[in-house]
Design an enzyme around this catalytic site. Structure first.
Site, PDB file in Angstrom:
ATOM      1  CD  GLU A 271      -2.675  -1.577   0.198  1.00 30.05           C
ATOM      2  OE1 GLU A 271      -2.765  -0.743  -0.728  1.00 30.05           O
ATOM      3  OE2 GLU A 271      -3.259  -2.674   0.171  1.00 30.05           O
ATOM      4  CG  LEU A 272       3.657   3.897  -2.405  1.00 29.80           C
ATOM      5  CD1 LEU A 272       4.201   2.783  -3.314  1.00 29.80           C
ATOM      6  CD2 LEU A 272       3.160   5.037  -3.263  1.00 29.80           C
TER       7      LEU A 272
END
Lengths: 414, 408
Positions: free
Chosen positions: B157-158
């Site tokens: 999810e970065l």
């Protein structure tokens, strides 16, 4: 004795205790010779019931009424009408109640009835219509009031109004417990002398009792018990009345001292999501298991009781409460709140005030930790259950039928 | 990189490819009996094979076909992909033609594969040892299927913070990716390479969320004042930052055909983008590692808090915001030691599949009532159904451990 009985549900299409009580009580009344015409708001196959006549209340142009979904008996409900040409249309609760009343008023004039007996507010409009059409003595049977269902608040004013009128115009009121009688006196202003307490009983068939030795549907719980886990079960509609929120708080205390504890919560209801979140907030994600709705006559339902080391009914307000009987039938001990009607008649169970979380936790841990206590409660409780019979309650009901029917006849001849 | 390249402005297109193993309607009656948490029957909403095949048709196959044409027609076009282990496995099993098309892309030498956790997990925040195992597993499968070794890292999810950058620097990665989030960048622009605080060699590339989300989220939104989006319009917007070297377009791969449907014109937009951009001689494309090597760090970025690319909060609350999510993940990682000690490969693998962040995302109650983006991506009717299926699977893991003699 010919009885026009107005009910809202019968097993196996029941969502609460009322359906079971109606079924068992009518069966006993029929044994003693009462002829019962039972009117229901929906059509279904009742070929398994041969001790009374069952009439679905059909509006004029309607061939079939399909009942609402499970879990909704006491909530707003939706009916589907199947018309003569096979087409269908929906009917809201109020429309169907009104049609139910018209049907009952017509039916009462077609038979030679002695009394009318109606169960809870849902049937009261029909009960009053039937009484108005016939002048017969009316018995209303209170399984729960709006006061109970709203957890001790005033609840829906329209429902309360219908209850109020029904209670006042009835010739006699049957209450399922002393607590219910007190509520009716206090909350609805009814004279105590008009109310008769008729405690429920619960009779089981052989296959519903502990003798069921097939493998439990809750395999996981059984195996975890073998690994030292204690399992607590609670079952019913997840509504504010049932006090599950208190049980979760008490269970937090249980897990604090006994980490190998699991709580199985069975049933649907408006608090379902709220309770899941509450369990998570209490850090009980790994200890509390929710099953959602299980069929109340099915094996999974019975196995839930069978799987527990202890059954808990923590109700805030419970006019009667049949589920402890189901636990005892499976030889599972019960802890019930003192604020339940059933606590007036059951002795071989543990009791606690619903607000006393420490004591609730204390009793749960005691049963989970002490096999001897669990077994004693299970044996004694089971024995007490086996003595349960509808014989006495049915005699009480019949006695009042006869008295009022006789009075009515005398008045009619004057 | 030559001096000439270094002066060029580059679009860094980075797409993230992922599918979880969705948990079926797994009830308490299944716990202790069957361990097939991810085996939903055909036709049900949680059937993983059905979903992968559907997304293959709608997104993977048509997008890869266009990416290949873009590579063939534009010598300077390049891009980066991160592909999770859980989607690679499923492509191998259910859509091998998709896997082949990814392999063909990588074989051109102009598609970089970015490293991450095999299971798309949040292990970094719960169990560092497990995190490193999953990164290694991902490295292995990328090597096996694509014959390359990643040199850039992105976390699930970065998600990003100083600790992660430090770890990636120590592990030898040349680049790491994060959201170009204003509270972290401050006055800085996302269109430069940066140095994460406390690191020595690694460069940080920050997502230009404005331009990325114009494509990923707003493209087909008719309420958007800029609708309809065209390549010409997009080119005009890139001119705002004419004096800055990078435009980091980071997004979910499934933007193309799945989040934005084909009838929105998203494929045509994608395919025309390189030609329009490269019409200016000073423009080029770079992969993430190329960009990190081509430009010096413009400044240092200090990010002690964890940021992600999700929601308006850009934090982990979509996965760990409510108590159900927190309880579920804490219980799962609580089993770590026993699971590893069991040396039971199928048990370990099931435990890892349950770590995939999507399971926690499905339990998100944020905006639940609005029926927004969270609901769109969930196969479950409510966050509560997701939670119950997950916890029943968790109970079964416990059961399996108990049967092996562990004190659970």
């Amino acid at each position: 004795m010919k009885v026009l009985m107005l009910g809202w549900e019968l097993p196996p299409h029941h969502t609460g205790g009322m359906g079971i009580v109606c079924y068992q009580m009518c069966k006993q009344l029929a044994r003693t010779g009462a002829q019962i015409e039972f009117v229901l708001p929906y059509t279904a196959d009742f070929s398994h019931i041969d001790f009374m006549n069952i009439n679905p209340a059909l509006p004029d142009d309607v061939e079939q009424v399909i009942g609402g979904q499970a879990g909704s008996t006491y909530d707003s409900q939706y009916f589907e009408y199947v018309l003569g040409d096979g087409s269908t249309r929906g009917a809201a609760m109020s429309e169907h109640q009104s049609n139910f009343a018209t049907y009952a008023a017509r039916l009462v004039q077609m038979g030679d009835y002695d009394v009318i007996h109606a169960h809870d507010w849902l049937t009261f409009r029909a009960a009053l219509a039937a009484k108005q059409a016939s002048g017969l003595p009316l018995f209303v049977h209170i399984h729960s009031t709006e006061y109970d269902r709203s957890g001790g608040n005033s609840g829906n004013p329209l429902v309360r109004e219908i209850e109020y009128i029904g209670l006042h115009l009835a010739d006699k009121i049957f209450a399922v417990s002393q607590a219910t009688k007190d509520t009716i006196v206090r909350e609805y202003g009814i004279a105590p002398s008009k109310i008769e307490v008729v405690h429920n009983a619960m009779e089981f068939q052989a296959h519903e009792l502990y003798e069921d030795v097939s493998e439990n549907a809750f395999h996981y719980l059984e195996r975890m018990q073998a690994h030292g886990y204690g399992v607590v079960v609670s079952a019913g509609r997840l509504t504010i009345q049932k006090g599950l929120s208190n049980l979760l708080q008490a269970f937090r205390k249980v897990v604090d001292v006994r980490s190998k504890s699991l709580l199985l919560i069975v049933g649907p209801g408006e608090q379902y999501h709220e309770l899941i979140e509450q369990a998570a907030e209490l850090g009980l994600s790994g200890n509390v298991i929710f099953t959602g709705h299980l069929n109340g006559t099915g094996k999974q339902w019975r196995d839930a009781f069978r799987a527990g080391n202890l059954f808990v009914m923590p109700s805030v307000s419970e006019p009667f409460g049949l589920t402890p009987f189901e636990a005892l039938a499976q030889r599972t001990p019960a802890l019930i709140s003192k604020q339940t009607g059933v606590s007036e008649i059951l002795h071989s169970v543990l009791k606690v005030d619903f607000w006393d979380l420490d004591e609730m936790a204390n009793k749960i841990v005691s049963v989970l930790d002490h096999k001897d206590l669990e077994e004693t409660l299970a044996d004694e409780g089971h024995e007490e259950l086996m003595k349960q019979s509808w014989k006495k309650p049915a005699e009480q009901v019949l006695h009042h039928y006869h008295r009022h029917a006789a009075e009515h006849r005398e008045l009619a001849y004057v | 990189m030559s001096e000439v390249t270094q002066r060029k402005r580059a679009i860094v297109l980075y797409l993230h490819v992922h599918q979880p193993y969705r948990i079926r309607h797994y009830t308490i009656f299944d716990a202790g009996r069957t361990h097939d948490y991810f085996n939903a029957p055909e036709g049900s909403r949680e059937n993983n094979a059905d979903i992968v095949r559907k997304v293959a048709q709608k997104s993977y196959l048509p997008t890869n076909e266009r990416l290949m044409r873009m590579i063939e027609h534009n010598p300077q076009f390049r891009l980066s992909l991160s592909i999770t282990g859980t989607v690679l496995e499923q492509l191998e099993a259910y859509a091998p033609e998709v896997l082949q098309s990814f392999q063909n892309l990588v074989a051109t030498g102009r598609v970089e594969i970015v490293a991450e956790t095999y299971h798309h997990s949040l292990a970094f925040f719960y169990n560092r040892y497990e995190f490193e195992s999953q990164v290694q597993m991902h490295r292995d499968i990328v090597r096996r299927l694509f014959g390359v070794t990643p040199t850039a890292f992105r976390n699930t999810e970065l998600s990003y913070n100083n600790d992660l950058a430090y770890w990636a620097d120590q592990a030898g990665y040349k680049a790491i990716l994060c959201e170009g989030w204003d509270p972290v960048l401050g006055w800085r622009s996302p269109n430069f390479a940066y140095r994460p605080a406390h690191t020595e060699n690694i460069k940080l590339l920050t997502k230009n969320y404005k331009l990325s989300d114009d494509i990923a989220f707003r493209f087909s939104n008719r309420e958007w004042s800029e609708f309809p989006m065209t390549v010409d319009k997009f080119m005009l917007w890139t001119k705002d930052s004419w004096d800055q070297p990078l435009i980091n377009l980071f997004m979910d791969y499934e933007t193309f055909g799945e989040h934005q449907w084909e009838d929105s014109g998203i494929f045509d937009f994608l395919e025309h983008l390189p030609k329009a951009w490269l019409a200016t001689p000073e423009h080029t494309f770079m992969t993430v590692t190329e960009a990190a090597e081509a430009y010096d760090a413009a400044d240092e970025i200090d990010c002690p808090q964890t940021i992600t690319w999700a929601d308006t909060e850009r934090d982990l609350t979509a996965w760990l915001g409510n108590k159900m999510q927190q309880g579920a993940i804490a219980n799962l990682y609580g089993l770590a030691e026993m699971i590893m000690q069991s040396e039971d490969l199928s048990l370990i693998e099931d435990w890892r599949k349950l770590q995939t962040s999507d399971h926690f995302y499905y339990m998100c109650t944020k905006y639940f009532t609005d029926g927004d983006v969270h609901a769109y991506f969930s196969p479950y009717e409510t966050p509560y159904e997701a939670y119950i299926a997950f916890m029943n699977s968790y109970h079964d893991l416990k059961y399996r451990l108990a049967e092996k003699g562990f004190s659970v």
